[in-house]
Design an enzyme around this catalytic site. Structure first.
Site, PDB file in Angstrom:
ATOM      1  N   ASP A 180       0.863  -1.180   0.000  1.00  0.00           N
ATOM      2  CA  ASP A 180       0.000   0.000   0.000  1.00  0.00           C
ATOM      3  C   ASP A 180       0.901   1.231   0.000  1.00  0.00           C
ATOM      4  O   ASP A 180       1.708   1.413   0.918  1.00  0.00           O
ATOM      5  CB  ASP A 180      -0.900  -0.002   1.246  1.00  0.00           C
ATOM      6  N   GLU A 224      -4.058   2.330  -5.001  1.00  0.00           N
ATOM      7  CA  GLU A 224      -2.612   2.228  -4.789  1.00  0.00           C
ATOM      8  C   GLU A 224      -2.219   0.913  -4.142  1.00  0.00           C
ATOM      9  O   GLU A 224      -1.098   0.758  -3.675  1.00  0.00           O
ATOM     10  CB  GLU A 224      -2.127   3.397  -3.933  1.00  0.00           C
TER      11      GLU A 224
END
Length: 306
Positions: A180, A224
């Site tokens: 992440d 993301e």
């Protein structure tokens, strides 16, 4: 324009077309023989047929696992050698059908032959067949993320379930990494979404070139968030891979329009073990490890402790 110029331009166009066709032919030559699913579940999927024996059936440890109704645990084999490709039914309960005829004995496959088991129909293409390129393109479009060229969420989830089933049967290790990017929303707000897209593509390139082995599954899960599924990899090995990739991302110069962008990643690692019954269980464990990395200050790797 003179006729001479027209002739010259036509010659150039023909030459360019020939070069393009030659390039496609060379690309096709690199492709192995394969089965393309043309009907039923997994339509459009491509299964390579390497030299030697390929086992097709419902068992997760088959070379081509097809866990669907009407398919036996070990349904048929395909043997590939230098001179021929042979299809052989493995005394399956519902039979193997070749061009709509039930297979009664081993049979040599020819280009375009249709194999049907249960509700699934597959087309055989020999090594180097140019038609394979069309199916490859369609397969890529259906299963990859357009921006980063990683696998997409749907493909990843299917593979995650399959690999967990394999590990349950074989006992082979399996590790999942979830990445992440830290403060990605702030990066988008401060530098613009084009800069954010640049980071996603650049990060994907770094991981693909430095951390993905043949057989690993690298996917953009959403936004993301990225995942790497590592078959035959234990937790310690997975942690080492994650830490190496974290350092590469931290040290890389993400420069967009002459501006150095702040990019780091929080990573969670989990492996298949007691308590993991399916892909969702493994994903939740790795995801909780990501949360631990964020709580601990970000830009770090943590593994699930159950």
């Amino acid at each position: 324009m003179s006729d001479d110029n027209n002739d010259t331009n036509a010659t150039i166009v023909i030459t360019d077309i020939r070069k393009a066709l030659d390039s496609l032919e060379e690309e096709a030559k690199q492709r192995p023989a394969c089965l393309v699913v043309v009907g039923g579940e997994l339509n459009g999927s491509i299964f390579n047929l390497p030299t030697g024996e390929t086992v097709v059936g419902r068992n997760p440890d088959c070379s081509i696992p097809l866990d669907f109704h009407g398919i036996s645990r070990r349904h048929f084999t395909i043997n590939v050698n230098e001179t021929e490709v042979v299809l052989n039914d493995l005394s399956s309960a519902n039979g193997t059908y070749l061009n709509n005829l039930k297979l009664e004995a081993p049979s040599i496959l020819n280009r375009g032959d249709l194999i049907k088991i249960g509700s699934i129909a597959m087309k055989y293409l020999p090594k180097g067949d140019p038609e394979r390129l069309t199916y490859d393109k369609l397969h890529e479009e259906a299963n990859t993320d357009g921006l980063t060229k990683c696998y997409n969420k749907t493909y990843f989830n299917n593979q995650l379930e399959l690999e967990v089933k394999k590990s349950k049967i074989t006992g082979n290790p399996l590790t999942l990494l979830i990445f992440d990017l830290d403060y990605f929303k702030k990066l988008n707000d401060n530098f613009g979404h084009d800069a954010g897209d640049f980071v996603l593509k650049e990060k994907s390139k770094i991981i693909r070139e430095n951390g993905i082995r043949q057989g690993d599954i690298f996917a953009r899960y959403g936004g993301e968030e990225f995942c790497i599924l590592l078959p035959n990899t234990n937790l310690k090995q997975g942690f080492e891979i994650a830490e190496r990739l974290r350092k590469l991302i931290e040290k890389h110069s993400f420069t967009y329009e002459d501006k150095r962008l702040p990019v780091t990643a929080s990573i969670g690692v989990a492996d298949y073990r007691q308590g993991v019954n399916n892909g969702t269980d493994l994903f939740k464990r790795a995801d909780s490890a990501v949360y631990k990395s964020k709580e601990g200050g970000r830009n770090q790797v943590n593994f699930f402790k159950g």
